[in-house]
Design a protein around this motif. Structure first.
Motif, mmCIF file in Angstrom:
data_model
loop_
_atom_site.group_PDB
_atom_site.id
_atom_site.type_symbol
_atom_site.label_atom_id
_atom_site.label_comp_id
_atom_site.label_asym_id
_atom_site.label_seq_id
_atom_site.Cartn_x
_atom_site.Cartn_y
_atom_site.Cartn_z
ATOM 1 N N ALA A 223 10.802 -0.169 -0.768
ATOM 2 C CA ALA A 223 9.477 -1.137 -0.875
ATOM 3 C C ALA A 223 8.486 -0.946 -2.242
ATOM 4 N N LEU A 224 7.637 -1.372 -2.669
ATOM 5 C CA LEU A 224 7.115 -1.639 -4.111
ATOM 6 C C LEU A 224 6.805 0.222 -3.784
ATOM 7 N N SER A 225 6.363 0.916 -4.824
ATOM 8 C CA SER A 225 6.165 1.985 -5.667
ATOM 9 C C SER A 225 4.558 2.597 -4.758
ATOM 10 N N GLU B 121 1.911 2.714 -6.671
ATOM 11 C CA GLU B 121 0.934 1.595 -7.523
ATOM 12 C C GLU B 121 -1.025 1.561 -6.686
ATOM 13 N N ASN B 122 -1.851 1.141 -7.311
ATOM 14 C CA ASN B 122 -2.985 1.218 -6.503
ATOM 15 C C ASN B 122 -3.087 1.120 -5.184
ATOM 16 N N GLY B 123 -4.766 1.641 -5.081
ATOM 17 C CA GLY B 123 -4.835 1.812 -3.742
ATOM 18 C C GLY B 123 -4.622 -0.149 -3.397
ATOM 19 N N LYS B 124 -5.718 -0.775 -3.963
ATOM 20 C CA LYS B 124 -5.669 -2.161 -3.223
ATOM 21 C C LYS B 124 -4.125 -2.482 -3.432
ATOM 22 N N THR C 114 -2.539 -3.691 1.256
ATOM 23 C CA THR C 114 -2.766 -5.050 0.950
ATOM 24 C C THR C 114 -1.187 -5.782 1.310
ATOM 25 N N PHE C 115 -0.460 -4.899 0.717
ATOM 26 C CA PHE C 115 1.125 -4.833 1.171
ATOM 27 C C PHE C 115 1.529 -3.783 2.896
ATOM 28 N N ILE D 188 -1.451 5.912 3.495
ATOM 29 C CA ILE D 188 -0.337 4.640 3.469
ATOM 30 C C ILE D 188 0.909 5.006 2.267
ATOM 31 N N LYS D 189 0.176 5.895 1.161
ATOM 32 C CA LYS D 189 1.244 5.831 0.062
ATOM 33 C C LYS D 189 2.439 6.672 0.395
#
Length: 146
Positions: free
Chosen positions: A78-80, A83-86, A90-91, A109-110
């Motif tokens: 998945a994305l890293s 990434e920024n919190g937003k 969203t993901f 979430i992170k």
């Protein structure tokens, strides 16, 4: 690799697979570099299969969340998690639209996304993992109630 043997250790980065147990320690192997170490029984350890994500209606098991992410990413990373919190929120909203935003923090979430990526790198195939016995019973009850 079995999902029910994957743990997270408080204060230690990454995920570990339980290899063996002794009277006062658990022998684990890091998924990232395959190094083995002993985890003292006084350290906090969490089995990933016992972790769930809060939604407004129920708690969704982490394995189910991982399977949804795997479907969305076609079994790729998945994305890293950096990434920024937003972007992360969203993901995660695409993955679990009804997650409880008051009880599931960006840091949670992170962690979920980081763990997912570690498991994918380690070669875990979420499409082949069976649900635990309790999850199977819950799914049967849900389908009967519909």
């Amino acid at each position: 690799m079995e999902f029910n043997k994957i743990i997270a250790v408080t204060g230690k980065p990454g995920l570990y697979q339980v290899v063996s147990q002794s009277k006062n320690a658990i022998i684990v192997e890091a998924l990232a570099d395959k190094k083995r170490l002993a985890i003292n029984t006084t350290q906090n350890v969490s089995l990933l299969e016992n972790i769930a994500i809060y939604t407004y209606e129920e708690e969704v098991p982490l394995l189910k969340v991982f399977k949804i992410i795997a479907d969305k990413t076609a079994g790729k990373e998945a994305l890293s998690h950096k990434e920024n919190g937003k972007k992360l929120e969203t993901f995660f909203t695409e993955i679990l639209p009804d997650y409880d935003e008051e009880r599931v923090y960006t840091s949670n979430i992170k962690k979920v996304i980081q763990w997912f990526n570690i498991l994918i790198k380690a070669g875990l195939d979420f499409s082949k993992i069976e649900a635990t016995a309790t999850e199977k019973i819950e799914e049967e009850v849900e389908s009967e109630n519909k």
